[in-house]
Structure formats: structure tokens, C-alpha cells
Design a protein around this motif. Structure first.
Motif, mmCIF file in Angstrom:
data_model
loop_
_atom_site.group_PDB
_atom_site.id
_atom_site.type_symbol
_atom_site.label_atom_id
_atom_site.label_comp_id
_atom_site.label_asym_id
_atom_site.label_seq_id
_atom_site.Cartn_x
_atom_site.Cartn_y
_atom_site.Cartn_z
ATOM 1 N N ARG A 12 -0.300 10.331 -8.327
ATOM 2 C CA ARG A 12 -0.421 11.675 -7.762
ATOM 3 C C ARG A 12 -0.603 12.719 -8.871
ATOM 4 O O ARG A 12 -1.398 13.653 -8.719
ATOM 5 C CB ARG A 12 0.807 11.992 -6.912
ATOM 6 C CG ARG A 12 0.840 11.202 -5.614
ATOM 7 C CD ARG A 12 1.955 11.653 -4.691
ATOM 8 N NE ARG A 12 1.833 11.002 -3.376
ATOM 9 C CZ ARG A 12 2.593 11.268 -2.329
ATOM 10 N NH1 ARG A 12 3.548 12.196 -2.421
ATOM 11 N NH2 ARG A 12 2.412 10.646 -1.185
ATOM 12 N N ARG A 39 3.369 3.441 -10.847
ATOM 13 C CA ARG A 39 4.164 4.195 -9.886
ATOM 14 C C ARG A 39 3.297 5.197 -9.121
ATOM 15 O O ARG A 39 2.337 5.752 -9.646
ATOM 16 C CB ARG A 39 5.298 4.943 -10.600
ATOM 17 C CG ARG A 39 6.428 4.049 -11.121
ATOM 18 C CD ARG A 39 7.168 3.352 -9.995
ATOM 19 N NE ARG A 39 7.581 4.298 -8.953
ATOM 20 C CZ ARG A 39 8.705 5.034 -9.003
ATOM 21 N NH1 ARG A 39 9.508 4.924 -10.054
ATOM 22 N NH2 ARG A 39 9.015 5.849 -8.018
ATOM 23 N N ARG A 40 3.666 5.438 -7.880
ATOM 24 C CA ARG A 40 2.932 6.377 -7.033
ATOM 25 C C ARG A 40 2.938 7.788 -7.623
ATOM 26 O O ARG A 40 1.940 8.512 -7.552
ATOM 27 C CB ARG A 40 3.551 6.380 -5.635
ATOM 28 C CG ARG A 40 2.912 7.360 -4.661
ATOM 29 C CD ARG A 40 3.424 7.149 -3.256
ATOM 30 N NE ARG A 40 2.981 5.862 -2.732
ATOM 31 C CZ ARG A 40 3.809 4.943 -2.224
ATOM 32 N NH1 ARG A 40 5.118 5.162 -2.188
ATOM 33 N NH2 ARG A 40 3.329 3.799 -1.769
ATOM 34 N N THR A 41 4.052 8.182 -8.221
ATOM 35 C CA THR A 41 4.127 9.522 -8.807
ATOM 36 C C THR A 41 3.113 9.697 -9.924
ATOM 37 O O THR A 41 2.522 10.775 -10.076
ATOM 38 C CB THR A 41 5.540 9.789 -9.343
ATOM 39 O OG1 THR A 41 5.923 8.718 -10.227
ATOM 40 C CG2 THR A 41 6.550 9.903 -8.214
ATOM 41 N N SER A 59 -2.667 9.496 -0.820
ATOM 42 C CA SER A 59 -2.682 9.781 -2.253
ATOM 43 C C SER A 59 -3.026 8.561 -3.090
ATOM 44 O O SER A 59 -3.788 8.665 -4.067
ATOM 45 C CB SER A 59 -1.327 10.342 -2.688
ATOM 46 O OG SER A 59 -0.285 9.394 -2.485
ATOM 47 N N ASP A 60 -2.507 7.398 -2.736
ATOM 48 C CA ASP A 60 -2.738 6.212 -3.560
ATOM 49 C C ASP A 60 -4.212 5.826 -3.575
ATOM 50 O O ASP A 60 -4.800 5.570 -4.634
ATOM 51 C CB ASP A 60 -1.904 5.034 -3.045
ATOM 52 C CG ASP A 60 -0.413 5.302 -3.093
ATOM 53 O OD1 ASP A 60 -0.004 6.309 -3.700
ATOM 54 O OD2 ASP A 60 0.345 4.499 -2.515
ATOM 55 N N ASP A 75 5.509 0.989 -6.095
ATOM 56 C CA ASP A 75 6.371 1.408 -4.984
ATOM 57 C C ASP A 75 6.186 0.476 -3.791
ATOM 58 O O ASP A 75 7.161 0.056 -3.155
ATOM 59 C CB ASP A 75 6.039 2.846 -4.584
ATOM 60 C CG ASP A 75 6.257 3.841 -5.710
ATOM 61 O OD1 ASP A 75 7.146 4.685 -5.586
ATOM 62 O OD2 ASP A 75 5.540 3.765 -6.725
ATOM 63 N N ASP A 76 4.931 0.159 -3.462
ATOM 64 C CA ASP A 76 4.662 -0.784 -2.368
ATOM 65 C C ASP A 76 5.265 -2.148 -2.661
ATOM 66 O O ASP A 76 5.813 -2.802 -1.774
ATOM 67 C CB ASP A 76 3.152 -0.921 -2.151
ATOM 68 C CG ASP A 76 2.501 0.364 -1.697
ATOM 69 O OD1 ASP A 76 2.931 0.922 -0.684
ATOM 70 O OD2 ASP A 76 1.560 0.813 -2.379
ATOM 71 N N ASN A 116 3.811 7.654 7.719
ATOM 72 C CA ASN A 116 4.592 7.349 6.515
ATOM 73 C C ASN A 116 5.979 7.972 6.551
ATOM 74 O O ASN A 116 6.807 7.699 5.672
ATOM 75 C CB ASN A 116 3.850 7.835 5.270
ATOM 76 C CG ASN A 116 2.636 6.995 4.965
ATOM 77 O OD1 ASN A 116 2.601 5.804 5.271
ATOM 78 N ND2 ASN A 116 1.609 7.616 4.375
ATOM 79 N N ARG A 173 11.688 2.536 2.171
ATOM 80 C CA ARG A 173 11.245 3.486 1.158
ATOM 81 C C ARG A 173 12.309 4.556 0.907
ATOM 82 O O ARG A 173 12.563 4.949 -0.226
ATOM 83 C CB ARG A 173 9.928 4.124 1.592
ATOM 84 C CG ARG A 173 9.310 5.090 0.606
ATOM 85 C CD ARG A 173 7.966 5.567 1.141
ATOM 86 N NE ARG A 173 7.074 4.440 1.360
ATOM 87 C CZ ARG A 173 6.113 4.399 2.276
ATOM 88 N NH1 ARG A 173 5.912 5.442 3.076
ATOM 89 N NH2 ARG A 173 5.343 3.338 2.410
ATOM 90 N N HIS A 192 -2.510 -0.658 -3.596
ATOM 91 C CA HIS A 192 -1.076 -0.929 -3.619
ATOM 92 C C HIS A 192 -0.494 -0.587 -4.986
ATOM 93 O O HIS A 192 -1.114 -0.847 -6.018
ATOM 94 C CB HIS A 192 -0.809 -2.401 -3.298
ATOM 95 C CG HIS A 192 -1.016 -2.745 -1.865
ATOM 96 N ND1 HIS A 192 -1.943 -3.660 -1.446
ATOM 97 C CD2 HIS A 192 -0.403 -2.278 -0.744
ATOM 98 C CE1 HIS A 192 -1.906 -3.757 -0.130
ATOM 99 N NE2 HIS A 192 -0.986 -2.928 0.318
ATOM 100 N N THR A 193 0.719 -0.025 -4.979
ATOM 101 C CA THR A 193 1.386 0.423 -6.199
ATOM 102 C C THR A 193 2.688 -0.334 -6.410
ATOM 103 O O THR A 193 3.089 -1.164 -5.583
ATOM 104 C CB THR A 193 1.704 1.923 -6.105
ATOM 105 O OG1 THR A 193 2.689 2.103 -5.065
ATOM 106 C CG2 THR A 193 0.458 2.737 -5.775
#
Length: 463
Positions: A194, A189-191, A49-50, A147-148, A210, A221, A144-145
Motif C-alpha cells: 500500500r 506485507r500488505r502495508t 490494494s494488493d 498477510d494472506d 473484507n 485477520r 497473495h501477500t
């Protein structure tokens, strides 16, 4: 041998904006990139997704802001999972819909029995760097986000890697002195990615690894909640600024107080040991010790502080990080200690963490320690203010070229050979927040100059 597929993709669309829906809320993240004057950018896209969001969002941005910029999506198939080939095709099809070129990069080399993840990471960066060079660019974007970032900081904290490690992932990293890997979405953020990808009608593939709790990152995570991720991202930004400021001061001390009177020998003016910025002086000493000793990691801060204090008091001799530090009337000298030097043979990619050496193909040459006669010949050429004993020790740790059982000269002096100094802490990976001290030590040892990072002066989101 690794392999890179032929370029695939469609011609650039003539429709306004390539037919892509504008998604302007991420423009500020891409504005951070220095794209003016660039002809091409490579995007690392795995199918997750990222990276799929990066491809969709950046394509929309580039078509509006830099319509002539050539975009190349690259997918690495590590040859570790049967599904990887289908994932690469999925990315290629999505890239085609965005009128973007695509390449599949395969890690076909034999896999190591241990350290597989580290080897895969190195192979991934090597392949992406090669693809960038073939495409005529030095810039690869990775997804990379925040979150990462939070996961990385948490993992390092759990291992006790405080201090410099708290800065987490840099917004840009120079790989192998040639290719910049930039992370424009590090503050997102990953959200959010997405959600944007769904609104744009895009999809992604979930990598089963993952969810595999055998991996440290997956376990970390699962432990982090939204508030902790946000706080960790902010903490990483603050730590990066502190690391950058400390590096600026350490670099200034290296520039002011360090010289290299001859290859393999660093001299420090004792005044550096008494500099008011004690933390910067310790950091500078750690960098110089690692460089002299060919060590990727800096020595422990506590032991380095003790070393600095001992050297500041007067005549002393100690060993740390593979280097000897010795204070005499001529100053403080650093040179490689005389143990654990590489056995004579081939070199890949660096010799002793201190030199990048090139040998002519088919010449039957190998690299190893120099012999006594070559040492004595070069000691005679040492500057007069360098004690002969120290000059001899420095030359004895230099790489020599051998043919059969004969030493035919130092690497770089023998016709057809090259010997390029490198600073081990940043020989492979140079984070953008370490530019000042890296440039100082590169200049000191005569290493290749560092190109400007692909970043504008504005701050990233979240900093």
C-alpha cells in the motif's frame, strides 16, 4: 454460460519504461519469476490494494526488464455484488493508464445454494485460466501477500489441519494441469504494498466483504498482530520446505517400488513398507491410496500408519480412502472399492476422481460402471502375474461407455472417446511444493506430464 469481455487497452507506449516510475525495491520478488522466453503474462486484478499494487509494480518491473512482454490485466466479476461492474471499470481505466490490456471475466452461471465461496473460487480460477489460454500464456500472477499466508496458516491450525497444511499457500499452483498461478508477493506485507502504491500515485477500492465478520478469514485477520503475521510467514516457509523434502522422499519411493500392471490396479513392492524413511513410506501410501480411491484429500496419517504396519506384517486386506489395500504373495495391491461409484450419466469434470473422460457431442453416450461381459473380456488380457480375482475387481471399477441400455466398451476404447487418468489429490490444484510426489504418481498411472513451474531457483523473500 460464463463470459469474457473483448480485449480492451491501449497500445504499448513508446516512452522509456512506458512512463512508469521505477520501484526497484520489489525487483527481487519479481526476479523469482521465470519470464525469459515468455510472450505474455496475465495479472489477476480485482481493484483491491494488493492486486492494484501488483499491477503497478509488475508493470514498472516488466517495462524495465522485459520490455517486449505483453501484459494483460483480468478482473473477475462474480455477479454477486452490484458494485463489481464499477470495480472492473476502475481496473480497466488504471490498466489503460499503464498501457496495459484489460479483460473483464464474468461468472454468469447459476449460483449454487450451498458452497458459494468454493464455487466462486473455482469459477474465478477457471475464468482466469481460460483468459490466459486465449492470451497465449500459461501464467497468471495473483497478489497473495504474507498477510494472506498468515491468515491461511492460522485458519488451518484452528481447524486442526497440521502437518502438510502448515505450509499454507504455495508460491505457485498448477490449475487443471494447464495454467500456473504464481504469487510473487507472497513474502511481502500488505502495508508495504500500500505504501508503494501510494508513492506511485495509485489507488484502490476496498471490498466491503473484507470487513464482513461472517467470513472466517476476516475474523482471523482481526486476531493477528504484526508480530504474529511475520512469525507465521516464516513458519509457513519452514513447513513448505519440510513438505517439499518429505514429498521428494515419498516420490522416490513411489518411483522405486510401485507399478501399475493394468488400469485401475496399483502394485507396491512390500519392500516399501519396510523402508527406513518411515514417514516418507506412510506419505507415499497415503498418496497411492487416494489415487486408487479417487479421493481429493489424503487419508488420515494415523490410520495410514496403522494400515502400513498391518500390510507390512503379512497377508492383510483393508479399506481406506475409497481404496482396497490387499497383500498377497504377489505384493500389495490397491484398487477402487466397490461402493459409491458414480451413477451412470454425464461426467463433469472427472469420473470418480480418477479419469478425465471425453465423449463425442450428440452421440447419446453416458458413462458408468462396466458390465459383466466387458469385465470378463478384459480379465483375459490381464498380465499372468496378476491374480484373476484382483484383475476382475480392478476392471469392474473402470468407466464404461453406454448407449441406451447397452455397454459398448470401456471409455477410451470406444471410437471417439478419451479416458485420461488423473491423480485425485492434484487433479485440480497442484502446489509447487508437491511436484516430486505428483510427478511420481502421474508417471505411475500414465497421467499427463507436469510442466515446469514458472519460478527461478532463487528463494523468495522471507525464506
Amino acid at each position: 454460460m460464463d463470459s469474457i469481455s473483448p480485449m480492451t487497452g491501449m497500445a504499448r507506449s513508446t516512452r522509456p519504461n512506458g512512463g512508469l516510475p521505477p520501484i526497484p525495491e520489489f525487483d527481487e520478488d519479481f526476479d523469482r519469476l521465470a519470464l525469459a522466453g515468455r510472450d505474455c503474462v496475465v495479472l489477476a486484478v480485482s481493484g483491491g490494494s494488493d492486486s492494484m499494487a501488483l499491477m503497478q509494480l509488475f508493470a514498472s518491473y516488466a517495462r524495465r526488464q522485459f520490455p517486449s512482454l505483453r501484459l494483460v490485466a483480468a478482473t473477475v466479476d462474480h455477479r454477486l455484488r452490484a458494485e463489481a461492474a464499477a470495480e472492473a471499470r476502475f481496473v480497466a481505466e488504471a490498466a489503460a493508464r499503464l498501457d496495459m490490456e484489460h479483460r473483464t471475466l464474468a461468472w454468469d452461471a447459476a449460483k449454487p445454494a450451498t458452497g458459494l465461496m468454493e464455487a466462486a473460487r473455482e469459477a474465478r480460477h477457471r475464468l482466469l485460466s481460460q483468459a490466459a489460454q486465449e492470451a497465449g500464456t500459461d501464467l497468471v500472477l495473483v497478489a497473495h501477500t504474507m498477510d494472506d499466508q498468515a491468515e491461511t496458516v492460522a485458519m488451518r491450525a484452528a481447524r486442526g489441519e497440521g502437518g502438510r497444511g502448515g505450509a499454507g499457500i504455495a508460491e505457485a499452483t498448477l490449475y487443471d494441469g494447464a495454467t500456473w498461478f504464481a504469487r510473487p508477493l507472497l513474502g511481502v506485507r500488505r502495508t508495504a504494498l500500500r505504501d508503494a502504491l501510494k508513492r506511485a500515485g495509485g489507488g484502490w477500492i476496498d471490498d466491503p466483504s473484507n470487513e464482513d465478520v461472517r467470513y472466517e478469514r476476516v475474523r482471523m485477520r482481526a486476531m493477528l498482530n504484526n508480530e504474529e503475521i511475520d512469525l507465521s510467514g516464516e513458519a509457513a516457509c519452514a513447513a513448505a520446505e519440510l513438505r517439499r523434502a518429505l514429498g521428494d522422499n515419498a516420490g522416490a519411493l513411489i518411483d522405486r517400488y510401485s507399478t501399475m500392471p493394468m488400469p485401475g490396479l496399483i502394485r507396491i513392492d512390500p519392500a516399501m513398507l519396510d523402508a527406513p524413511e518411515r514417514s516418507a513410506a506412510i506419505y507415499a501410501l497415503r498418496i497411492l491410496l487416494s489415487t486408487a480411491g479417487g479421493q481429493t484429500f489424503l487419508p488420515d496419517e494415523g490410520r495410514s500408519a496403522q494400515a502400513l504396519a498391518a500390510l507390512a506384517e503379512g497377508p492383510a486386506r483393508l479399506t481406506l480412502a475409497g481404496a482396497v489395500a490387499e497383500r498377497s504373495s504377489g505384493g500389495v495391491f490397491l484398487y477402487r472399492e466397490n461402493r459409491n461409484l458414480p451413477a451412470r450419466g454425464a461426467i463433469s469434470p472427472f469420473w470418480d476422481g480418477r479419469y478425465r473422460i471425453g465423449l463425442p457431442d450428440g452421440a447419446g453416450m453416458a458413462v458408468g460402471e462396466t458390465d459383466a461381459s466387458a469385465v470378463e473380456a478384459h480379465v483375459k488380457e490381464a498380465p499372468g502375474d496378476v491374480p484373476p480375482r484382483l484383475a476382475r475387481a480392478a476392471v469392474a471399477r473402470q468407466p464404461a461407455v453406454w448407449r441406451g441400455g447397452e455397454c459398448i466398451g470401456l471409455a477410451g476404447d470406444v471410437e471417439g472417446t478419451t479416458c485420461e487418468p488423473v491423480a485425485a489429490p492434484w487433479a485440480r490444484y497442484l502446489p509447487s511444493f508437491d511436484l516430486a510426489p505428483a510427478r511420481a504418481v502421474f508417471s505411475l498411472i500414465g497421467a499427463r506430464a507436469v510442466s515446469e513451474p514458472p519460478l527461478n531457483g532463487r528463494s523468495m523473500r522471507g525464506t
